[in-house]
Design a protein around this motif. Structure first.
Motif, PDB file in Angstrom:
ATOM      1  N   THR A 203       0.861  -1.196   0.000  1.00 14.22           N
ATOM      2  CA  THR A 203       0.000   0.000   0.000  1.00 14.22           C
ATOM      3  C   THR A 203       0.889   1.235   0.000  1.00 14.22           C
ATOM      4  O   THR A 203       2.026   1.205   0.476  1.00 14.22           O
ATOM      5  CB  THR A 203      -0.870   0.040   1.285  1.00 14.22           C
ATOM      6  OG1 THR A 203      -0.001  -0.071   2.409  1.00 14.22           O
ATOM      7  CG2 THR A 203      -1.877  -1.094   1.303  1.00 14.22           C
TER       8      THR A 203
ATOM      9  N   CYS B 283      -7.407  -3.362   5.412  1.00 11.73           N
ATOM     10  CA  CYS B 283      -8.747  -3.083   4.861  1.00 11.73           C
ATOM     11  C   CYS B 283      -9.399  -4.420   4.511  1.00 11.73           C
ATOM     12  O   CYS B 283      -9.030  -5.062   3.509  1.00 11.73           O
ATOM     13  CB  CYS B 283      -8.656  -2.198   3.625  1.00 11.73           C
ATOM     14  SG  CYS B 283     -10.298  -1.843   2.936  1.00 11.73           S
TER      15      CYS B 283
ATOM     16  N   PHE C  29      -0.315   9.469   5.569  1.00 17.69           N
ATOM     17  CA  PHE C  29      -1.428   8.676   6.100  1.00 17.69           C
ATOM     18  C   PHE C  29      -1.471   7.380   5.320  1.00 17.69           C
ATOM     19  O   PHE C  29      -1.382   7.390   4.087  1.00 17.69           O
ATOM     20  CB  PHE C  29      -2.756   9.423   5.932  1.00 17.69           C
ATOM     21  CG  PHE C  29      -3.949   8.672   6.489  1.00 17.69           C
ATOM     22  CD1 PHE C  29      -4.631   7.734   5.720  1.00 17.69           C
ATOM     23  CD2 PHE C  29      -4.343   8.869   7.795  1.00 17.69           C
ATOM     24  CE1 PHE C  29      -5.706   7.021   6.237  1.00 17.69           C
ATOM     25  CE2 PHE C  29      -5.425   8.162   8.322  1.00 17.69           C
ATOM     26  CZ  PHE C  29      -6.104   7.241   7.540  1.00 17.69           C
ATOM     27  N   ALA C  30      -1.589   6.267   6.019  1.00 15.83           N
ATOM     28  CA  ALA C  30      -1.615   4.982   5.303  1.00 15.83           C
ATOM     29  C   ALA C  30      -2.648   4.077   5.946  1.00 15.83           C
ATOM     30  O   ALA C  30      -2.766   4.026   7.178  1.00 15.83           O
ATOM     31  CB  ALA C  30      -0.243   4.308   5.369  1.00 15.83           C
ATOM     32  N   ARG C  31      -3.412   3.371   5.128  1.00 12.98           N
ATOM     33  CA  ARG C  31      -4.331   2.368   5.652  1.00 12.98           C
ATOM     34  C   ARG C  31      -3.544   1.094   5.879  1.00 12.98           C
ATOM     35  O   ARG C  31      -2.861   0.606   4.973  1.00 12.98           O
ATOM     36  CB  ARG C  31      -5.487   2.116   4.664  1.00 12.98           C
ATOM     37  CG  ARG C  31      -6.415   0.992   5.127  1.00 12.98           C
ATOM     38  CD  ARG C  31      -7.801   1.128   4.626  1.00 12.98           C
ATOM     39  NE  ARG C  31      -8.366   2.425   4.915  1.00 12.98           N
ATOM     40  CZ  ARG C  31      -9.205   3.032   4.075  1.00 12.98           C
ATOM     41  NH1 ARG C  31      -9.527   2.471   2.934  1.00 12.98           N
ATOM     42  NH2 ARG C  31      -9.700   4.203   4.375  1.00 12.98           N
TER      43      ARG C  31
END
Ligand SMILES: Cc1cn([C@H]2C[C@H](O)[C@@H](COP(=O)(O)OP(=O)(O)O[C@H]3O[C@H](C)C(=O)[C@H](O)[C@H]3O)O2)c(=O)[nH]c1=O
Length: 179
Positions: free
Chosen positions: A16, A31, A26-28
């Motif tokens: 990602t 998910c 900002f990083a997820r």
């Protein structure tokens, strides 16, 4: 999110990109919906953080025995790690292993029945684990990082190892390999 397969197709690599701006990034990290869409159904029930002071710290090789097996999504929040999945499922694949270098933005998904371990490649390496089964101390099992039966190709010997990890039995019950 980009999904690919490690040298062993059972082990998925999930990459990602963090969104960067002048404040930072900002990083997820996980998910569930995107993983399912990529063919990786995963319902984490615990999320843990592993902090490792020094490069050369080795943790592993660990798994939980059935019916407490865990699928693990492991990623680096900081630093880098040589991350190993070892197939301990009964069958033709028993004893195969593969390695993925973890760094921020790259995660590995390790299925049930595989032992997991890593060797940190930098000081202050932090890993985040998401697992789909609760930690069950009575079901924990381990094999030796240096068992000649598996011949895992670590980049270097560990400089930090827990007494428990040093004491896992060797598969053939022989004496421990020379230090
Ligand atoms: C795994 C775990 C541990 N603990 C406690 C038990 C000990 O008091 C302390 C350190 O445990 P341990 O030495 O087993 O931690 P690691 O050697 O990092 O073990 C982990 O490292 C390998 C590479 C893995 O893949 C597993 O996630 C896990 O086995 O945390 C908890 O309270 N909850 C947990 O989920």
């Amino acid at each position: 999110m980009r999904v690919s397969r490690a040298a062993m197709p059972e082990v998925a690599i999930i990459e990602t990109d963090a969104v960067q701006d002048e404040r930072g990034a900002f990083a997820r990290l996980v998910c569930v919906e995107a993983l399912a869409a990529a063919g990786l159904p995963f319902r984490p029930v615990q999320i843990s953080r592993s902090c490792n002071r020094r490069a050369g710290t080795l943790r592993g090789m660990h798994l939980q025995r059935a019916p407490h097996g865990e699928t693990k999504l492991v990623q680096a929040l900081r630093g880098r790690a040589f991350d190993v999945a070892l197939d301990l499922r009964p069958g033709p694949g028993f004893g195969r292993w593969c390695a993925v270098e973890l760094r921020p933005g790259r995660a590995v998904m390790i299925p049930k029945g595989f032992a997991h371990g890593f060797l940190t490649l930098e000081d202050e390496t932090e890993l985040l684990y998401a697992t789909d089964h609760p930690w069950t101390p009575g079901a924990e099992a381990g094999v030796r990082w240096d068992d000649p039966a598996f011949a895992i190709g670590w980049p270097e010997p560990p400089r930090a190892l827990s007494p428990r990890d040093a004491a896992h039995p060797l598969r053939d019950g022989s004496a421990a390999p020379a230090a």
